[in-house]
Structures are given as C-alpha cells and as structure tokens.
Enzyme design. Structure first.
Site, short mmCIF file in Angstrom:
data_model
loop_
_atom_site.label_atom_id
_atom_site.label_comp_id
_atom_site.label_asym_id
_atom_site.label_seq_id
_atom_site.Cartn_x
_atom_site.Cartn_y
_atom_site.Cartn_z
N TYR A 28 0.84 -1.19 0.00
CA TYR A 28 0.00 0.00 0.00
C TYR A 28 0.88 1.24 0.00
CZ TYR A 28 -3.81 3.18 0.95
OH TYR A 28 -4.72 4.19 0.83
N PHE A 48 -7.71 21.21 -24.61
CA PHE A 48 -8.02 19.79 -24.68
C PHE A 48 -9.25 19.58 -23.81
CE2 PHE A 48 -8.04 15.33 -23.61
CZ PHE A 48 -8.14 14.82 -24.89
N THR A 49 -10.09 18.63 -24.22
CA THR A 49 -11.42 18.46 -23.60
C THR A 49 -11.36 18.35 -22.07
OG1 THR A 49 -11.19 16.09 -24.04
CG2 THR A 49 -12.41 17.39 -25.66
N ASP A 102 1.57 20.06 -20.57
CA ASP A 102 0.83 18.81 -20.75
C ASP A 102 1.80 17.91 -21.50
OD1 ASP A 102 -0.62 16.64 -21.62
OD2 ASP A 102 -2.46 17.78 -21.93
N LYS A 145 -0.17 7.55 -23.55
CA LYS A 145 0.23 7.86 -24.93
C LYS A 145 1.73 7.60 -25.10
CE LYS A 145 -3.80 10.26 -24.47
NZ LYS A 145 -4.59 10.29 -23.22
N ARG A 155 -13.59 14.94 -33.75
CA ARG A 155 -12.93 16.05 -33.06
C ARG A 155 -13.39 17.34 -33.72
NH1 ARG A 155 -10.50 14.17 -28.15
NH2 ARG A 155 -12.73 14.25 -27.99
N PHE A 191 -19.16 14.40 -25.99
CA PHE A 191 -18.78 13.51 -27.10
C PHE A 191 -18.66 12.06 -26.68
CE2 PHE A 191 -14.46 13.17 -25.50
CZ PHE A 191 -14.32 14.36 -24.80
N1 F0G Z 1 -4.03 15.80 -22.41
C1 F0G Z 1 -4.01 15.40 -23.69
C2 F0G Z 1 -3.27 16.19 -24.69
C3 F0G Z 1 -4.72 14.25 -24.07
O1 F0G Z 1 -4.70 13.88 -25.34
C4 F0G Z 1 -5.43 13.52 -23.08
C5 F0G Z 1 -6.20 12.34 -23.45
C6 F0G Z 1 -5.42 13.98 -21.77
C7 F0G Z 1 -4.70 15.12 -21.47
C8 F0G Z 1 -6.19 13.28 -20.68
O2 F0G Z 1 -5.54 12.13 -20.31
O3 F0G Z 1 -7.18 10.32 -20.93
O4 F0G Z 1 -5.22 9.87 -19.45
O5 F0G Z 1 -7.12 11.21 -18.62
N2 F0G Z 1 -6.49 12.05 -24.64
C9 F0G Z 1 -7.17 10.87 -25.10
C10 F0G Z 1 -7.33 10.97 -26.58
C11 F0G Z 1 -8.43 10.54 -24.39
O6 F0G Z 1 -7.97 10.06 -27.15
O7 F0G Z 1 -6.84 11.90 -27.20
P1 F0G Z 1 -6.32 10.82 -19.81
#
Ligand code: F0G
Length: 464
Positions: free
Chosen positions: A78, A130-131, A221, A264, A388, A455
């Site tokens: 843990y 970013f979303t 990021d 990624k 997108r 989305f």
């Molecule tokens: N920042 C970027 C540039 C991303 O592309 C993503 C995720 C995140 C943050 C968030 O990270 O998913 O680990 O919580 N992108 C994915 C995509 C979902 O399909 O582009 P996460």
C-alpha cells in the site's frame, strides 16, 4: 555514425511480434446494427464489433516483453512500493522534475493541478484546449483562453510549428486581466486538437522569458512531448544532431511542472502523473491525491502499472521506436493525401485528421459532419475513428450554443506498436470508398446530450 533514425532505410518496426490478438471482420448488416445501437457514436460501439480500432492512441499501445516482465515484479505494498521509486527515478532522469505524484491517468493529474492552482475568476491561457484539461480548469472556477497561433486553426496552413503560443495574444490577456489572475499557462506538446501539431523550442524559450518576467508558471501537458521533440529535431535549426532524450529534457527544463497521461508517449495501458519543481505545490498535490486517487506512492495505480510506466519512459525515447511510430502515421497520411482526401497538414505524430468540413461540405456544422463521417467509416469497413469537431468542442457556457470550432475533424489515431502496414492500406482504401460516395451522405441530429464531455456519451440519429 550518429544515433539518428535517418540512418535507417525505412520506418520498419524495430521489434518482432511474439503474441497476437485476433480481430474480427463483421458484415455490413452487423455494423449497421452496431452503429444504430451505439447512437451513431463511435465511443459507444463495442470493441468486439470493431475491425481496426483507431479511436485513440490512449492506453491502446502494445507493451514490450520487458514491460510485461516488469508487471511481474509489481510490489503491491500500500505504501512505499519499490515500483514507485523506480518511476520516480525514471521521471527525474528523463523529465527532470524534482517532485512526482502518480495518478491513475492524465485527468487525475489535471484535477490536482487545477484545484491547487486555479482560483474562482482566474484565466488559464493554453495553446488550444483539450477536452478534459479545459473542463477541469472550468470546474475549478477558471476560464480557458486560447492563445495558440492563428495558423493552428487553419487545416491548410503548413506552418511547421502550429502548436506555438502567440505571445502577443498572451500579452493581451495579461494586460487585460493582470498577471495575478493567471495562475499558469497550460502548454501542450503536439497539440492534439490542432491535429497533433508541435511547438518549437524557440517559441518555448520566448514563452519562458515572457513568463519569468510576469511570474507566470508554465505547466506542460507532457502527454505527447517526446513526439513533439521529434519534430523539433526534424524542423528546427540546431537540433538535427541532438537525441530525443536531450530535447525532451530541454523542454522540461523550460517549464515548471507537468501533467501526464502516460497512456500515450509512455506505452502503458493505464497511468499518469503530476510533476513539478515547487515544493509548496508538490505538498498540496501530495495531500490532495489521497482524497481523489490513492496514497501518494501509488495514486490509483497498482505497483505493476508504475513499473510498466517506468520502463515505458525508457522505451519511448528510443530513436528507432519513434522513427517507426511517426513513419507509420506518415505512411497512412501520404496515401490519403495522394488520393486527394482532405486532411490536416502538416501530418502530426499520433493521428491523421480528416477534414470533415471539406469531405462533407454539404453537411452543416450543426448537423455534425465529423460525427457523421466517423459513423460512415465504421459502416464502410469496421474502422473506428473519433470525432474532433463540433460535438467535442461542446457548448459555450455563456451562450449555450454549439461552439462550431474552425476545425471539424475526424481523427484516425494510431495506437503504438499495434497495427501493420497492411492495416494502414486497408484504412486508406476504406476512407477512399467513403469519399467516392460522399455526396449521398447526410448529417446527424443529436438525440441525447450529457452535461459534461458530451462527445463520450452523446447519441445521434440520421437525418432523413
Ligand atoms: N491531455 C491530452 C493532450 C490528451 O490527449 C489527453 C487524453 C489527456 C490530457 C487526458 O488524459 O485520458 O489519461 O485522462 N487524450 C485521449 C485521446 C483521451 O484520445 O486523445 P487521460
């Protein structure tokens, strides 16, 4: 002899295949049923009904035998897991940040960063949204302000660094609201929503000078920053003979901290982290992570996940790995370009972005051309891609209207080390077949709209 990929005659994969996962081709009837049941949203299709899955490069990569072996040495304590220290060492060695807090994935780190640094009424500039990043900023009481260069919003512009920050736009914001209301600038490598477009080192250096002067931290990021480093080496003077590793480190040294989705660049199926150099911020993050993720030495991950991530960092900076990664994306992009398919240029590192606006010029943006095209590509060949565009961009919180972004795109995202050149040929041929019948394609209407990040779960029906 140099260490560079240019020594290699091709982008051939620097690995051989030891285990395979069988995939299934469906019939047109099966796909029609699957997409209908999924509300014409590719996020809602069952994976078993997908032939080639280009939804995302997130968590979909193939781990190496060494990473799998690393899973077996997971120390599932843990507290104080050995794998945490291995990860900490790898992050400090390759990224160079002093302090590390693991999180279950990127948005866990974004939550920590936003809650710690943003106060109600603050403004958070960034090189395009970013979303999940923007939503966390908004939930913390901040307003996102886009300060990317204008070229990034133009699918045709061939600027080599469309991810660059427009320092004048940033300065205008600083003059307008005051630097004290800007907790940090959010800087993304290989800007996802712009088509996977890099920033240059020169731009980052200028940004760094500006931010030092105004006492604004730069939070990176770091999700696809190693891929960004590739473009710096390829396109920027003075970097041709530098290793990816040293360019990555130079980027991080010009920033104050980072959020990371390790799913990624870092070749793992789950994981992320928050890292920084400021001890006060670190202490807060270390305290907050126990509320949302788990103890500060695992942050929502198993020990084995942290081990796979630590090993993934070392594999991700390997020159032949990135040569093959980027080579494969370009191979697909070049085929589509030659066939006259409208795509975003220059080609980025993680995906090919179809320009749905030009692919389906007769479909109004509020009838969701990119969503429609993603559904059509699935129907055509069982290929799953991601919208997108107008759906992803969501509604303006002030007006409640669709944001109708300049870029209306379908992303064909390539998982790392997963598909072959033959798969890429199939993808290109399938896109071409949809293109040939594009005039008969009609748009979609939204029938269900969730409040956050619509989305992911929105549902649609075909227009008559
Ligand atoms: N920042 C970027 C540039 C991303 O592309 C993503 C995720 C995140 C943050 C968030 O990270 O998913 O680990 O919580 N992108 C994915 C995509 C979902 O399909 O582009 P996460």
């Amino acid at each position: 002899m140099t260490i560079h990929s240019s020594d290699r005659p091709s982008w051939a994969e620097p690995y051989k295949i030891k285990t395979v996962e069988l995939i299934r081709m469906t019939t047109r009837e099966e796909r029609e049923q699957a997409i209908r049941e999924a509300g014409y949203n590719t996020f809602l299709i069952k994976s078993r009904d997908v032939y080639i899955d280009l939804l995302t490069d997130s968590g979909t990569s193939a781990m190496s035998d060494r990473q799998w072996a690393g899973m077996m040495v997971g120390d599932e304590a843990y507290s104080g897991s050995e794998n945490f220290y291995n990860l900490q060492n790898a992050v400090s060695e390759y990224y160079g940040y002093k302090y590390l807090v693991p999180t279950h994935q990127g948005r866990g780190a974004e939550n920590l960063l936003s809650q710690i640094m943003i106060k109600d009424g603050d403004y958070v500039p960034g090189n395009m949204y970013f979303t999940t990043t923007r939503l966390h900023q908004e939930l913390a009481g901040g307003t996102f302000v886009d300060v990317i260069i204008d070229e990034a919003h133009d699918a045709h512009n061939r600027h080599p660094f469309k991810g660059n920050v427009d320092i004048e736009k940033l300065d205008r914001l600083v003059q307008e609201v005051g630097a004290e209301r800007i907790p940090y600038i959010s800087l993304e490598g290989n800007v996802n929503m712009a088509g996977g477009q890099p920033f240059s080192m020169a731009n980052l250096k200028e940004l760094n000078r500006y931010c030092r002067k105004h006492d604004i931290p730069i939070m990176l990021d770091a999700t696809r920053t190693i891929e960004n480093a590739w473009f710096i080496r390829e396109r920027e003077e003075g970097y041709a003979n530098k290793s990816l590793r040293s360019i990555l480190r130079e980027i991080c040294d010009l920033t104050d901290g980072a959020t990371m989705s390790a799913k990624k660049d870092l070749l793992v199926n789950i994981g992320g982290f928050f890292a920084c150099n400021d001890e006060t911020v670190f202490r807060k993050a270390q305290n907050m992570v126990v509320v949302y993720e788990g103890l500060h030495t695992y942050g929502g991950l198993a020990g084995r996940d942290m081990e796979a991530m630590a090993l993934g960092i070392r594999e991700a900076v390997m020159e032949d790995h990135q040569a093959s990664r980027i080579g494969q994306v370009r191979y697909l992009g070049d085929m589509l370009r030659k066939a006259g398919i409208p795509i975003v240029n220059p080609i980025g590192s993680h995906a090919i972005f179809l320009n749905a606006r030009e692919f389906l010029p007769h479909v109004d943006q509020d009838d969701y051309p990119a969503q429609t095209l993603a559904a059509e590509l699935y129907l055509e060949a069982g290929i799953r891609s991601m919208e997108r565009g107008n759906v992803s961009a969501g509604r303006d919180p002030e007006t409640g209207k669709n944001r109708r972004p300049a870029l209306e795109l379908v992303r064909l995202t390539l998982p790392r080390r997963v598909y072959t050149q033959a798969h890429m040929d199939v993808v290109a041929e399938s896109v071409l077949r949809v293109f040939e019948r594009r005039e008969s394609i009609k748009g979609l209407k939204m029938t269900y709209e969730p409040e956050y990040l619509r989305f992911f779960q929105a549902r649609f029906a075909p227009l008559p």
